[in-house]
Design a protein around this motif. Structure first.
Motif, PDB file in Angstrom:
ATOM      1  N   ALA A  25       0.829  -1.202   0.000  1.00 21.90           N
ATOM      2  CA  ALA A  25       0.000   0.000   0.000  1.00 21.90           C
ATOM      3  C   ALA A  25       0.865   1.254   0.000  1.00 21.90           C
ATOM      4  O   ALA A  25       0.601   2.196  -0.752  1.00 21.90           O
ATOM      5  N   ARG A  26       1.908   1.259   0.816  1.00 25.17           N
ATOM      6  CA  ARG A  26       2.793   2.426   0.869  1.00 25.17           C
ATOM      7  C   ARG A  26       3.368   2.710  -0.509  1.00 25.17           C
ATOM      8  O   ARG A  26       3.352   3.848  -0.982  1.00 25.17           O
ATOM      9  N   GLY A  27       3.893   1.682  -1.155  1.00 26.87           N
ATOM     10  CA  GLY A  27       4.480   1.865  -2.477  1.00 26.87           C
ATOM     11  C   GLY A  27       3.494   2.443  -3.480  1.00 26.87           C
ATOM     12  O   GLY A  27       3.828   3.358  -4.244  1.00 26.87           O
ATOM     13  N   LEU A  28       2.271   1.941  -3.464  1.00 31.21           N
ATOM     14  CA  LEU A  28       1.264   2.438  -4.408  1.00 31.21           C
ATOM     15  C   LEU A  28       0.748   3.820  -4.031  1.00 31.21           C
ATOM     16  O   LEU A  28       0.526   4.664  -4.904  1.00 31.21           O
ATOM     17  N   PHE A  29       0.550   4.065  -2.725  1.00 33.45           N
ATOM     18  CA  PHE A  29       0.090   5.395  -2.305  1.00 33.45           C
ATOM     19  C   PHE A  29       1.127   6.458  -2.682  1.00 33.45           C
ATOM     20  O   PHE A  29       0.777   7.578  -3.039  1.00 33.45           O
ATOM     21  N   VAL A  30       2.402   6.104  -2.610  1.00 34.37           N
ATOM     22  CA  VAL A  30       3.459   7.058  -2.960  1.00 34.37           C
ATOM     23  C   VAL A  30       3.524   7.252  -4.474  1.00 34.37           C
ATOM     24  O   VAL A  30       3.596   8.378  -4.960  1.00 34.37           O
ATOM     25  N   SER A  31       3.487   6.164  -5.238  1.00 39.73           N
ATOM     26  CA  SER A  31       3.669   6.284  -6.685  1.00 39.73           C
ATOM     27  C   SER A  31       2.420   6.785  -7.414  1.00 39.73           C
ATOM     28  O   SER A  31       2.525   7.531  -8.376  1.00 39.73           O
ATOM     29  N   LYS A  94      17.328  21.306  18.638  1.00 36.82           N
ATOM     30  CA  LYS A  94      17.979  21.621  17.359  1.00 36.82           C
ATOM     31  C   LYS A  94      18.387  20.351  16.611  1.00 36.82           C
ATOM     32  O   LYS A  94      18.166  20.245  15.398  1.00 36.82           O
ATOM     33  N   VAL A  95      18.949  19.392  17.331  1.00 40.86           N
ATOM     34  CA  VAL A  95      19.327  18.127  16.699  1.00 40.86           C
ATOM     35  C   VAL A  95      18.071  17.399  16.223  1.00 40.86           C
ATOM     36  O   VAL A  95      18.048  16.797  15.151  1.00 40.86           O
ATOM     37  N   GLY A  96      17.011  17.489  17.023  1.00 37.72           N
ATOM     38  CA  GLY A  96      15.742  16.876  16.642  1.00 37.72           C
ATOM     39  C   GLY A  96      15.163  17.485  15.378  1.00 37.72           C
ATOM     40  O   GLY A  96      14.588  16.778  14.545  1.00 37.72           O
ATOM     41  N   ALA A  97      15.341  18.791  15.209  1.00 42.43           N
ATOM     42  CA  ALA A  97      14.863  19.451  13.986  1.00 42.43           C
ATOM     43  C   ALA A  97      15.604  18.913  12.764  1.00 42.43           C
ATOM     44  O   ALA A  97      14.991  18.570  11.752  1.00 42.43           O
ATOM     45  N   ARG A  98      16.912  18.806  12.869  1.00 40.10           N
ATOM     46  CA  ARG A  98      17.699  18.266  11.750  1.00 40.10           C
ATOM     47  C   ARG A  98      17.281  16.821  11.472  1.00 40.10           C
ATOM     48  O   ARG A  98      17.123  16.413  10.320  1.00 40.10           O
ATOM     49  N   ALA A  99      17.093  16.040  12.535  1.00 34.64           N
ATOM     50  CA  ALA A  99      16.682  14.639  12.374  1.00 34.64           C
ATOM     51  C   ALA A  99      15.315  14.554  11.693  1.00 34.64           C
ATOM     52  O   ALA A  99      15.078  13.673  10.864  1.00 34.64           O
ATOM     53  N   TYR A 100      14.421  15.487  12.033  1.00 32.01           N
ATOM     54  CA  TYR A 100      13.104  15.520  11.384  1.00 32.01           C
ATOM     55  C   TYR A 100      13.249  15.758   9.888  1.00 32.01           C
ATOM     56  O   TYR A 100      12.648  15.053   9.076  1.00 32.01           O
ATOM     57  N   PHE A 101      14.068  16.745   9.522  1.00 31.96           N
ATOM     58  CA  PHE A 101      14.259  17.035   8.098  1.00 31.96           C
ATOM     59  C   PHE A 101      14.867  15.830   7.376  1.00 31.96           C
ATOM     60  O   PHE A 101      14.456  15.500   6.264  1.00 31.96           O
ATOM     61  N   ASP A 102      15.822  15.163   8.023  1.00 28.66           N
ATOM     62  CA  ASP A 102      16.426  13.976   7.421  1.00 28.66           C
ATOM     63  C   ASP A 102      15.386  12.864   7.258  1.00 28.66           C
ATOM     64  O   ASP A 102      15.312  12.227   6.206  1.00 28.66           O
ATOM     65  N   ALA A 103      14.590  12.643   8.299  1.00 27.21           N
ATOM     66  CA  ALA A 103      13.577  11.582   8.251  1.00 27.21           C
ATOM     67  C   ALA A 103      12.521  11.876   7.194  1.00 27.21           C
ATOM     68  O   ALA A 103      12.045  10.963   6.511  1.00 27.21           O
ATOM     69  N   MET A 104      12.158  13.132   7.029  1.00 32.34           N
ATOM     70  CA  MET A 104      11.157  13.492   6.034  1.00 32.34           C
ATOM     71  C   MET A 104      11.724  13.427   4.617  1.00 32.34           C
ATOM     72  O   MET A 104      10.971  13.467   3.645  1.00 32.34           O
ATOM     73  N   PRO A 107      11.997   8.979   0.633  1.00 27.87           N
ATOM     74  CA  PRO A 107      11.094   9.122  -0.516  1.00 27.87           C
ATOM     75  C   PRO A 107       9.647   8.729  -0.188  1.00 27.87           C
ATOM     76  O   PRO A 107       9.398   7.677   0.399  1.00 27.87           O
ATOM     77  N   GLY A 108       8.742   9.621  -0.533  1.00 29.94           N
ATOM     78  CA  GLY A 108       7.316   9.381  -0.340  1.00 29.94           C
ATOM     79  C   GLY A 108       6.751   9.874   0.971  1.00 29.94           C
ATOM     80  O   GLY A 108       5.540  10.020   1.115  1.00 29.94           O
ATOM     81  N   ARG A 109       7.606  10.143   1.950  1.00 31.95           N
ATOM     82  CA  ARG A 109       7.110  10.494   3.284  1.00 31.95           C
ATOM     83  C   ARG A 109       6.396  11.846   3.293  1.00 31.95           C
ATOM     84  O   ARG A 109       5.383  12.001   3.972  1.00 31.95           O
ATOM     85  N   ILE A 110       6.906  12.802   2.541  1.00 29.48           N
ATOM     86  CA  ILE A 110       6.239  14.118   2.456  1.00 29.48           C
ATOM     87  C   ILE A 110       4.826  13.933   1.916  1.00 29.48           C
ATOM     88  O   ILE A 110       3.866  14.476   2.462  1.00 29.48           O
ATOM     89  N   ARG A 111       4.713  13.168   0.848  1.00 28.28           N
ATOM     90  CA  ARG A 111       3.398  12.961   0.244  1.00 28.28           C
ATOM     91  C   ARG A 111       2.441  12.296   1.235  1.00 28.28           C
ATOM     92  O   ARG A 111       1.295  12.719   1.393  1.00 28.28           O
ATOM     93  N   LEU A 112       2.917  11.255   1.901  1.00 31.88           N
ATOM     94  CA  LEU A 112       2.054  10.506   2.810  1.00 31.88           C
ATOM     95  C   LEU A 112       1.626  11.326   4.019  1.00 31.88           C
ATOM     96  O   LEU A 112       0.448  11.328   4.386  1.00 31.88           O
ATOM     97  N   LEU A 113       2.573  12.025   4.649  1.00 33.63           N
ATOM     98  CA  LEU A 113       2.271  12.700   5.917  1.00 33.63           C
ATOM     99  C   LEU A 113       1.819  14.147   5.786  1.00 33.63           C
ATOM    100  O   LEU A 113       1.019  14.609   6.599  1.00 33.63           O
TER     101      LEU A 113
END
Length: 197
Positions: A25-31, A94-104, A107-113
């Motif tokens: 589902a993740r793969g299809l929701f992203v693509s 501050k480290v958490g902010a950078r980690a958030y940007f890295d985690a986001m 691929p596909g996470r921006i679209r999903l969340l």
């Protein structure tokens, strides 16, 4: 003993089936996006039956919610892992902010969340998913950084919500090609001003 092994193997099979459905589902929701993904497409990609899908999920929307929850959990886990070191509360934000940007950046996470999530589930439900994962730790981090003058719970929640919105907007801009370092530095400045107030 044999019953316990049987229950465990049934649970393992069930968990494996559920994970296969979520992955497909993740793969299809992203693509394709939520609207252009059908449940027959998902079960075909997972190599399962519709009965298996509906055994685990009420409908496509419930499946999307589970995908979004898993993604939000992965983002929160990345932030917690990166901030587990011996950091001051301000450094952890501050480290958490950078980690958030890295985690986001996955691929596909921006679209999903950030894009499909609010459109499919609604703002309230996405906020509930966020509250169950990253929002709570963000509130705790702000409170620790502002101690002993931390604000009341309602103000703290509002501050975390606004800071979270800034993180989301920055993640969208970074995904569109903006340099992440500018946003990391700017969010750091925002955190410094907020917690020193």
């Amino acid at each position: 003993m044999q019953q316990e092994v049987s229950r465990r193997s049934n649970r393992e099979r069930s968990d494996t089936t559920r994970a296969a459905i979520l992955d497909a589902a993740r793969g299809l929701f992203v693509s394709r996006g939520y609207a252009d993904t059908s449940t027959p497409d998902i079960v075909s990609a997972a190599g399962l039956t519709r009965g298996a899908l509906y055994h685990h999920f009420e409908d496509k929307k419930a499946l999307f919610r589970a995908v979004a929850e898993r993604e939000a959990g992965a983002v929160a886990a990345t932030i917690e892992r990166e901030t587990a070191n011996d950091l001051t509360p301000r450094e952890a934000l501050k480290v958490g902010a950078r980690a958030y940007f890295d985690a986001m950046g996955e691929p596909g996470r921006i679209r999903l969340l950030l894009l499909d999530g609010p459109a499919v589930l609604g703002k309230k439900e996405m906020m509930a998913i966020d509250a169950a994962h990253a929002q709570r730790t963000l509130e705790e981090g702000i409170a620790e950084a502002m101690a002993p003058a931390a604000p009341d719970a309602a103000t703290l929640s509002a501050m975390a919500s606004l800071l979270s919105a800034a993180f989301d907007r920055a993640a969208l801009d970074i995904a569109d090609g903006a340099p992440s370092e500018i946003y990391v530095e700017t969010i750091g400045t925002l955190i410094d001003r907020m917690v020193s107030a």
